[in-house]
Design a protein around this motif. Structure first.
Motif, PDB file in Angstrom:
ATOM      1  N   THR A 195       0.850  -1.190   0.000  1.00  0.00           N
ATOM      2  CA  THR A 195       0.000   0.000   0.000  1.00  0.00           C
ATOM      3  C   THR A 195       0.884   1.237   0.000  1.00  0.00           C
ATOM      4  O   THR A 195       2.040   1.197   0.420  1.00  0.00           O
ATOM      5  CB  THR A 195      -0.911   0.035   1.243  1.00  0.00           C
ATOM      6  N   ASP A 196       0.320   2.334  -0.490  1.00  0.00           N
ATOM      7  CA  ASP A 196       1.060   3.595  -0.489  1.00  0.00           C
ATOM      8  C   ASP A 196       1.017   4.269   0.882  1.00  0.00           C
ATOM      9  O   ASP A 196       1.868   5.094   1.193  1.00  0.00           O
ATOM     10  CB  ASP A 196       0.470   4.547  -1.541  1.00  0.00           C
ATOM     11  N   GLY A 197       0.020   3.924   1.683  1.00  0.00           N
ATOM     12  CA  GLY A 197      -0.142   4.564   2.982  1.00  0.00           C
ATOM     13  C   GLY A 197       0.492   3.761   4.097  1.00  0.00           C
ATOM     14  O   GLY A 197       1.397   2.948   3.878  1.00  0.00           O
ATOM     15  N   PRO A 198       0.006   3.966   5.318  1.00  0.00           N
ATOM     16  CA  PRO A 198       0.555   3.248   6.477  1.00  0.00           C
ATOM     17  C   PRO A 198       0.264   1.752   6.402  1.00  0.00           C
ATOM     18  O   PRO A 198      -0.617   1.309   5.657  1.00  0.00           O
ATOM     19  CB  PRO A 198      -0.165   3.900   7.661  1.00  0.00           C
ATOM     20  N   GLU A 199       1.027   0.995   7.173  1.00  0.00           N
ATOM     21  CA  GLU A 199       0.860  -0.458   7.195  1.00  0.00           C
ATOM     22  C   GLU A 199      -0.567  -0.826   7.588  1.00  0.00           C
ATOM     23  O   GLU A 199      -1.153  -0.235   8.489  1.00  0.00           O
ATOM     24  CB  GLU A 199       1.834  -1.067   8.208  1.00  0.00           C
ATOM     25  N   ARG A 200      -1.103  -1.810   6.890  1.00  0.00           N
ATOM     26  CA  ARG A 200      -2.463  -2.249   7.187  1.00  0.00           C
ATOM     27  C   ARG A 200      -2.448  -3.449   8.127  1.00  0.00           C
ATOM     28  O   ARG A 200      -1.548  -4.282   8.084  1.00  0.00           O
ATOM     29  CB  ARG A 200      -3.208  -2.600   5.896  1.00  0.00           C
ATOM     30  N   ARG A 201      -3.478  -3.497   8.946  1.00  0.00           N
ATOM     31  CA  ARG A 201      -3.643  -4.595   9.877  1.00  0.00           C
ATOM     32  C   ARG A 201      -5.071  -5.111   9.762  1.00  0.00           C
ATOM     33  O   ARG A 201      -5.925  -4.481   9.121  1.00  0.00           O
ATOM     34  CB  ARG A 201      -3.342  -4.151  11.309  1.00  0.00           C
ATOM     35  N   ALA A 202      -5.319  -6.257  10.385  1.00  0.00           N
ATOM     36  CA  ALA A 202      -6.658  -6.845  10.370  1.00  0.00           C
ATOM     37  C   ALA A 202      -7.157  -7.013  11.794  1.00  0.00           C
ATOM     38  O   ALA A 202      -6.373  -7.245  12.719  1.00  0.00           O
ATOM     39  CB  ALA A 202      -6.644  -8.197   9.660  1.00  0.00           C
ATOM     40  N   LEU A 203      -8.459  -6.876  11.964  1.00  0.00           N
ATOM     41  CA  LEU A 203      -9.128  -7.139  13.235  1.00  0.00           C
ATOM     42  C   LEU A 203     -10.153  -8.230  12.990  1.00  0.00           C
ATOM     43  O   LEU A 203     -10.963  -8.126  12.057  1.00  0.00           O
ATOM     44  CB  LEU A 203      -9.818  -5.880  13.766  1.00  0.00           C
ATOM     45  N   GLY A 204     -10.108  -9.278  13.806  1.00  0.00           N
ATOM     46  CA  GLY A 204     -11.045 -10.379  13.604  1.00  0.00           C
ATOM     47  C   GLY A 204     -11.461 -11.029  14.905  1.00  0.00           C
ATOM     48  O   GLY A 204     -10.846 -10.818  15.953  1.00  0.00           O
ATOM     49  N   VAL A 205     -12.520 -11.819  14.837  1.00  0.00           N
ATOM     50  CA  VAL A 205     -13.028 -12.573  15.984  1.00  0.00           C
ATOM     51  C   VAL A 205     -12.508 -13.997  15.870  1.00  0.00           C
ATOM     52  O   VAL A 205     -12.821 -14.700  14.906  1.00  0.00           O
ATOM     53  CB  VAL A 205     -14.571 -12.562  16.022  1.00  0.00           C
ATOM     54  N   ARG A 233     -16.618 -11.622   9.236  1.00  0.00           N
ATOM     55  CA  ARG A 233     -15.379 -11.544   8.468  1.00  0.00           C
ATOM     56  C   ARG A 233     -14.433 -10.541   9.120  1.00  0.00           C
ATOM     57  O   ARG A 233     -14.854  -9.532   9.694  1.00  0.00           O
ATOM     58  CB  ARG A 233     -15.664 -11.118   7.024  1.00  0.00           C
ATOM     59  N   ALA A 234     -13.143 -10.831   9.006  1.00  0.00           N
ATOM     60  CA  ALA A 234     -12.140  -9.909   9.536  1.00  0.00           C
ATOM     61  C   ALA A 234     -12.148  -8.612   8.732  1.00  0.00           C
ATOM     62  O   ALA A 234     -12.507  -8.598   7.546  1.00  0.00           O
ATOM     63  CB  ALA A 234     -10.760 -10.557   9.485  1.00  0.00           C
ATOM     64  N   LEU A 235     -11.751  -7.518   9.385  1.00  0.00           N
ATOM     65  CA  LEU A 235     -11.760  -6.196   8.766  1.00  0.00           C
ATOM     66  C   LEU A 235     -10.345  -5.629   8.716  1.00  0.00           C
ATOM     67  O   LEU A 235      -9.565  -5.811   9.653  1.00  0.00           O
ATOM     68  CB  LEU A 235     -12.660  -5.247   9.565  1.00  0.00           C
ATOM     69  N   GLU A 236     -10.029  -4.934   7.625  1.00  0.00           N
ATOM     70  CA  GLU A 236      -8.720  -4.290   7.499  1.00  0.00           C
ATOM     71  C   GLU A 236      -8.794  -2.853   7.989  1.00  0.00           C
ATOM     72  O   GLU A 236      -9.805  -2.170   7.808  1.00  0.00           O
ATOM     73  CB  GLU A 236      -8.239  -4.307   6.037  1.00  0.00           C
ATOM     74  N   TRP A 237      -7.694  -2.405   8.597  1.00  0.00           N
ATOM     75  CA  TRP A 237      -7.636  -1.026   9.071  1.00  0.00           C
ATOM     76  C   TRP A 237      -6.198  -0.531   9.043  1.00  0.00           C
ATOM     77  O   TRP A 237      -5.251  -1.318   8.937  1.00  0.00           O
ATOM     78  CB  TRP A 237      -8.210  -0.913  10.485  1.00  0.00           C
TER      79      TRP A 237
END
Length: 389
Positions: free
Chosen positions: A258-268, A278-282
């Protein structure tokens, strides 16, 4: 003198004998009738089990604040490594409730109130700025960390302050309680002992059920250890943490350029209440609000497994990196605090001591009121070289 050899005791009538046997040796009257039968000892009333009549109980639907993610009256855990954004995620959830904003998956949050218990972050320089970054209504969000105990201020202790905490939740009608981190409010407890952890979490979960407040507790996880370790097993401490919680969230790196900051995922990773969403990216720029990017490219379990496969490293490498991060600002730290931080990170103390021998760390002893304290610090020249590099 009279001759006593000829003396004879006076003869007593039957009435005299009956009268005399009615007294004991101390002259106290004795019952002359038949001995009374012993009275049965009163049985001690004991606690009893009362089976519930299920016909009298109406089934209830789970009361969701965020469907699939956050439920009223339930204990949730959010796990992740230091620096993974756990506290910021929790603040974003609280801020969303305070304004009735939109959830990351497009749903609408109810208008609610939140109480945050931050044991590690500063209120003025961290918690409030993050709430403002996420446009929280601070009139509907409060912070609490201490108890007023007969005029003496002390940290809230979940082993004995459940009743006081419940009073605050009910009086202010809080919909969400954030405990950050959970173990920060368990002083003196053995966090690796199943029984000790359940003795704290079971009353805490019962309090959530009585008040209808959603509890979101932050926890650290251990270092990755390969693909065989299940997500719940990464929570630092006893398995009871993940077992008692009804939902467990986790964060993980989300791969991709990605061109921006590092992406992470949040999931249950665990839900006893519904099918897992479903897990979400942020992502998050420094000193900015969290940005959500829709569904993650893979399940949270797959992302956690992928992040757990690392190049082979020696334990001393981890200990060396740990010490450089901890002491890199040049401030001396108590050896006992370093030892506790190493325990939280899952690094053996003997490994830390061996790693320290290969680093420019000065160790000094300070005696105060007859008690010795040991401090560790990086030498000034080594701190300068670290800053330059």
């Amino acid at each position: 003198m009279a001759d006593v050899t000829s003396w004879e005791p006076p003869r007593m009538s039957d009435e005299d004998i009956e009268f005399l046997v009615g007294f004991d040796d101390d002259g106290l009257a004795q019952p002359t009738g038949p001995a009374p039968s012993p009275q049965p000892r009163a049985r001690r009333r004991s606690a009893r089990i009362v089976p519930l009549d299920l016909r009298a109980i109406e089934p209830e639907a789970v009361r969701w604040l965020w469907p699939g993610w956050l439920a009223r009256g339930k204990l949730h855990i959010l796990g992740g490594h230091p620096g993974d954004g756990k506290s910021t995620l929790a603040i974003a959830v609280a801020a969303n409730l305070s304004t009735g904003g939109s959830w990351p998956d497009g749903g609408r949050a109810p208008l609610g109130r939140a109480l945050i218990m931050p044991a590690e972050d500063g209120i003025a320089d961290t918690v409030i700025p993050r709430l403002r970054e996420h446009h929280a209504d601070t009139a509907r969000v409060a912070v609490a960390t201490t108890m007023d105990d007969a005029g003496r201020e002390r940290l809230i202790d979940l082993t004995r302050d459940i009743s006081a905490l419940e009073e605050v939740l009910v009086a202010n009608q809080y919909d969400l309680l954030v405990i950050d981190p959970l173990t920060g409010y368990m002083p003196g407890s053995d966090r690796n002992a199943e029984g000790a952890v359940r003795d704290i979490l079971t009353p805490l979960a019962a309090m959530a059920d009585r008040t209808g407040t959603a509890l979101l507790a932050i926890m650290h996880v251990g270092k990755p250890s390969g693909i065989s370790r299940r997500p719940l097993q990464q929570l630092l401490g006893a398995t009871a943490f993940g077992a008692v919680a009804r939902l467990v969230w986790m964060t993980a790196p989300a791969p991709g350029e990605t061109d921006g900051p590092e992406r992470r995922a949040l999931g249950v990773v665990k839900s006893n209440l519904a099918e897992r969403p479903r897990a979400l990216e942020w992502s998050r720029d420094r000193d900015a609000a969290i940005q959500w990017h829709g569904d993650a490219s893979a399940s949270i379990e797959a992302l956690l497994r992928e992040s757990g496969v690392e190049p082979k490293r020696l334990p001393r490498d981890d200990a060396r990196e740990f010490l450089l991060d901890l002491l890199g600002d040049g401030e001396p730290l108590l050896a006992t605090d370093i030892q506790e931080a190493a325990r939280v990170e899952g690094i053996a103390w003997r490994t830390v001591r061996r790693a320290a021998d290969g680093l420019p760390i000065a160790k000094r002893k300070v005696t105060n009121a007859g008690q010795a304290h040991y401090f560790w610090e990086l030498t000034p020249t080594s701190v300068a070289s670290l800053s330059t590099s």
